[in-house]
Scaffold this active site. Structure first.
Site, PDB file in Angstrom:
ATOM      1  N   ARG A  27      43.504  68.142   1.896  1.00  0.00           N
ATOM      2  CA  ARG A  27      42.387  68.018   2.842  1.00  0.00           C
ATOM      3  C   ARG A  27      41.049  68.031   2.117  1.00  0.00           C
ATOM      4  NH1 ARG A  27      44.205  69.650   8.178  1.00  0.00           N
ATOM      5  NH2 ARG A  27      42.108  70.235   8.790  1.00  0.00           N
ATOM      6  N   TRP A  76      35.266  71.723   3.526  1.00  0.00           N
ATOM      7  CA  TRP A  76      34.862  70.325   3.342  1.00  0.00           C
ATOM      8  C   TRP A  76      33.499  70.277   3.998  1.00  0.00           C
ATOM      9  CZ3 TRP A  76      36.332  65.936   0.878  1.00  0.00           C
ATOM     10  CH2 TRP A  76      35.742  64.752   1.275  1.00  0.00           C
ATOM     11  N   ASN A 100      36.475  75.626  11.207  1.00  0.00           N
ATOM     12  CA  ASN A 100      36.603  74.195  10.913  1.00  0.00           C
ATOM     13  C   ASN A 100      36.029  73.485  12.123  1.00  0.00           C
ATOM     14  OD1 ASN A 100      37.252  71.716   9.931  1.00  0.00           O
ATOM     15  ND2 ASN A 100      39.424  71.810  10.488  1.00  0.00           N
ATOM     16  N   GLY A 101      35.022  72.635  11.913  1.00  0.00           N
ATOM     17  CA  GLY A 101      34.411  71.921  13.040  1.00  0.00           C
ATOM     18  C   GLY A 101      32.908  71.892  12.882  1.00  0.00           C
ATOM     19  N   GLU A 482      36.726  42.294   5.987  1.00  0.00           N
ATOM     20  CA  GLU A 482      37.364  43.611   5.804  1.00  0.00           C
ATOM     21  C   GLU A 482      38.870  43.498   5.984  1.00  0.00           C
ATOM     22  OE1 GLU A 482      36.735  46.288   4.543  1.00  0.00           O
ATOM     23  OE2 GLU A 482      38.177  47.712   5.367  1.00  0.00           O
ATOM     24  N   GLU A 489      44.426  44.307  -0.912  1.00  0.00           N
ATOM     25  CA  GLU A 489      44.426  45.455  -1.835  1.00  0.00           C
ATOM     26  C   GLU A 489      45.673  46.320  -1.694  1.00  0.00           C
ATOM     27  OE1 GLU A 489      41.517  48.585  -1.518  1.00  0.00           O
ATOM     28  OE2 GLU A 489      41.226  48.230   0.585  1.00  0.00           O
ATOM     29  N   LYS A 606      40.521  55.415  -5.957  1.00  0.00           N
ATOM     30  CA  LYS A 606      39.847  55.766  -4.702  1.00  0.00           C
ATOM     31  C   LYS A 606      38.330  55.718  -4.884  1.00  0.00           C
ATOM     32  CE  LYS A 606      39.304  56.869  -0.479  1.00  0.00           C
ATOM     33  NZ  LYS A 606      39.450  55.776   0.502  1.00  0.00           N
TER      34      LYS A 606
HETATM   35  C1  AGP Z   1      38.242  49.885   0.182  1.00  0.00           C
HETATM   36  O1  AGP Z   1      39.494  49.876   0.860  1.00  0.00           O
HETATM   37  C2  AGP Z   1      38.398  49.919  -1.308  1.00  0.00           C
HETATM   38  N1  AGP Z   1      39.193  51.024  -1.696  1.00  0.00           N
HETATM   39  C3  AGP Z   1      37.079  49.798  -2.061  1.00  0.00           C
HETATM   40  O2  AGP Z   1      36.583  48.497  -1.794  1.00  0.00           O
HETATM   41  C4  AGP Z   1      35.948  50.796  -1.687  1.00  0.00           C
HETATM   42  O3  AGP Z   1      35.478  50.514  -0.390  1.00  0.00           O
HETATM   43  C5  AGP Z   1      34.797  50.615  -2.681  1.00  0.00           C
HETATM   44  O4  AGP Z   1      35.263  50.941  -3.971  1.00  0.00           O
HETATM   45  C6  AGP Z   1      33.572  51.465  -2.352  1.00  0.00           C
HETATM   46  O5  AGP Z   1      33.914  52.819  -2.416  1.00  0.00           O
HETATM   47  P1  AGP Z   1      32.850  53.896  -1.834  1.00  0.00           P
HETATM   48  O6  AGP Z   1      32.710  53.628  -0.375  1.00  0.00           O
HETATM   49  O7  AGP Z   1      33.453  55.238  -2.133  1.00  0.00           O
HETATM   50  O8  AGP Z   1      31.543  53.679  -2.547  1.00  0.00           O
END
Ligand code: AGP
Length: 611
Positions: A27, A76, A100-101, A482, A489, A606
């Site tokens: 989380r 968080w 949390n909230g 999108e 991806e 990520k």
């Molecule tokens: C989105 O699904 C991708 N993983 C990638 O395009 C991502 O949106 C991009 O790297 C930007 O990341 P951020 O929003 O953390 O800046």
């Protein structure tokens, strides 16, 4: 989306609580803390950073014996930076409390409590609840009566756990909009924000409902709602711990797609006054002061966040009447950008750590006004910008961004309304209409997600295609982009998003039976008819068309396609948010059918912290 654990039993509460917090690691968090109660003494330990930091501090502390009751929290952050002072539990007199909230009315409550002599140490909304509960107990109320009275004064979402030094045998619990479960054990009971925290001790789970208050001891669980005792059904959970972290979903991506109704509600909470059509964003006071002098807005981002900016351009130009440019951060940072004092540069980023976006923001800093829209409190991009508008999507684990994108669109619509009000470019009645639609959005998202099985059936027909085309016009064009990004991806299939009106200028040469075309079709005129014409152009050339639309059966009479997926209609401005849900699900099901690693697709990260 904090992690919460409580324990009442006959074993060492501290080790059980820490073990529970570790299983909630997915989380995400930026600080952590624990309070244990032995006899009449509460011992609280807090630390910033990962749970290992809290464990290090605990190891250095002298502990005589083990306490049989306690509460623990991983934060968080939503209000207040990730610091030890802002970490939970928050103490006030004889009370220690975790939350949390989001407490919407914490500012007036804090003022009232300061009037009564309460001294606040943190920047958080949560500390208000600790002081309020302590005051009520000091006024002589019994623990559960005090908890009930405290919740009656708090507006917002909460999962509260609290302990009272004068009643060392019980944990007080309150739940509204934010999850809490109770794990029933032998001679012990556990409370947590999520099932993984209790699974190693028990599989007997009771799920609390909104408005529930509970008093949990080693041997008893009393639950009430609206002052009357209620019995919540006990369930036995068969999940393994990893499945439990995904809430029973096969992948984090699917869990996060299903999370969108709740997190949109969290992102909107406390920020809209439907009555007078105003948006409450006190964190943007500097922007309100400068709003009339702004001549231009430049939005910079990467990937999915860049698509959110393309959609946000519609909101801002229509509502606030300011020209809006959208630029890839990786391109903007190597151009002059012509940023001056009358320019607002908006950096949008889920992680707040994307190096290209941080670099673009640095180029604008000091030249124009800068604003970050981000999902992580205290991230690098937030520290660099003049102002920050946070999304409240909670940690997004799956590499493919879904709930972050949706909450970015909601935040951009709030920003557009905020600017419209500050610049007097939109009558209050019109703003009220938009806000009224936004209030309906969480329910519309819950309704939309029910088309999952329809989308799965469409995915079965097309998952072996090697190329996809996603088409849309106007507000639907960013959604087409999108949808293409999501598919490519996580399923590694080549997919391209394109303005539907541009097809005839070249790409239509690609069309044949092997090319599925996903048409994002909004009922809004005049583009509805124009897009239908584009649909017929590609169908005439043999394309297999999948339509995602907010149009009605009547609107679509006579249109034959390979797949027709409908979403509810709320408003023209919000339809793109709903039309994007089937595209998220399509990408997900195609990827699962192709056997790719949905949550950790090849070559991707990520957060892209390299150039
Ligand atoms: C989105 O699904 C991708 N993983 C990638 O395009 C991502 O949106 C991009 O790297 C930007 O990341 P951020 O929003 O953390 O800046």
């Amino acid at each position: 989306m904090c992690g919460i654990v409580g324990y009442a039993g006959n074993r060492d509460a501290l080790s059980i609580i820490i073990g529970g917090l570790e299983s909630l690691e997915y989380r995400g968090y930026d600080s952590a803390g624990v309070s244990v109660l032995d006899g009449g003494t509460i011992d609280t330990t807090r630390a910033t950073g990962k749970l290992s930091e809290l464990k290090r501090v605990l190891a250095a502390k002298k502990r005589d014996g083990s306490a049989p009751l306690g509460i623990g929290h991983t934060r968080w952050a939503t209000h207040g930076r990730p610091t030890e002072t802002n970490a939970h539990p928050h103490s006030a007199g004889r009370v220690s409390l975790i939350h949390n909230g989001i407490i919407e009315n914490y500012i007036p409550l804090r003022a009232m409590l300061e009037e009564r002599g309460c001294v606040f140490l943190s920047e958080t909304d949560t500390e208000v609840a600790a002081h309020l509960l302590n005051t009520l107990l000091a006024d002589g109320l019994k623990p559960l009566d005090a908890m009930r009275a405290m919740c009656a004064q708090v507006k917002g979402s909460y999962a509260f756990l609290a302990i009272d030094a004068h009643h060392p045998d019980r944990v007080l619990v309150a739940k509204n909009s934010t999850p809490i479960i109770i794990g029933r054990g032998e001679g012990e009971n556990l409370i947590a924000s999520d099932i993984p925290a209790v699974l190693q001790h028990t599989r007997r789970i009771v799920v609390l409902e909104d408005g529930d208050l509970a008093e949990v001891t080693a041997s008893s669980v009393y639950v009430e709602n609206r002052g009357a005792e209620v019995v919540r059904k006990e369930e036995t959970i068969a999940w393994d711990p990893i499945t439990a972290q995904k809430g029973g979903f096969k992948h984090f991506m699917l869990k996060e797609i299903h999370d969108q109704s709740r997190v949109v509600g969290d992102t909107l909470r406390g920020r809209m006054s439907e009555h007078d059509g105003s948006v409450k964003l006190p964190e943007l006071e500097l922007l309100r002061e400068r709003a009339h002098s702004l001549k231009r807005i430049v939005m910079v981002a990467c990937g999915t966040a860049w698509h959110a900016c393309l959609e946000g351009k519609f909101f801002i130009e229509e509502f606030a009447g300011i020209p809006c440019e959208v630029d890839y951060a990786s391109e903007f940072r190597y151009r002059s950008g012509l940023i001056d004092n009358d320019t607002l540069v908006i950096a949008v980023s889920q992680s707040g750590e994307t190096l290209d976006t941080l670099g673009a923001l640095e180029c604008a800093s000091g030249k124009g006004l800068t604003l970050a829209i981000c999902n992580v409190v205290g991230a690098s991009i937030c520290r660099k910008a003049d102002m920050v508008l946070y999304t409240h999507a909670g940690p997004e684990i799956s590499v493919a961004s879904t709930k972050a994108f949706t909450t970015q669109l909601v935040a951009l619509q709030l920003l557009a309304l905020f600017l419209a009000e500050a610049r007097s470019t939109m009558p209050a009645a019109a703003r009220r209409n938009v806000l009224r639609a936004m209030v309906e959005l969480p329910a519309a998202l819950s309704q939309t997600i029910k088309i999952d099985s329809e989308v799965a059936a469409v995915a079965k027909k097309f998952f072996q295609a090697r190329d996809f085309l996603f088409l849309g016009r106007g507000r639907c064009y960013p959604i087409a982009l999108e949808g293409a990004l999501k598919l490519k991806e996580i399923s590694y299939i080549h997919a391209e998003g394109y303005p539907a009106g541009e097809m005839k200028h070249g790409p239509i040469a690609l069309i044949d039976e092997s090319m599925p075309v996903v048409m994002v079709l909004q009922r809004e005129k005049p583009l509805f008819e124009k897009t239908l014409s584009n649909l017929k152009e590609v169908e005439a050339r043999g394309a297999r068309v999948i339509v995602v639309t907010d149009a009605t059966d009547e609107d679509m009479q006579g249109i034959v396609t390979q797949g027709m997926i409908r979403v509810p209609f709320v408003s023209h401005e919000l339809s793109p948010i709903l039309l994007n849900i089937p595209l998220q699900l399509l990408a997900y099901h195609v990827a699962v059918l192709n056997g790719t690693d949905v949550d950790l697709p090849r070559n991707l990260a990520k957060s892209v912290t390299v150039e």
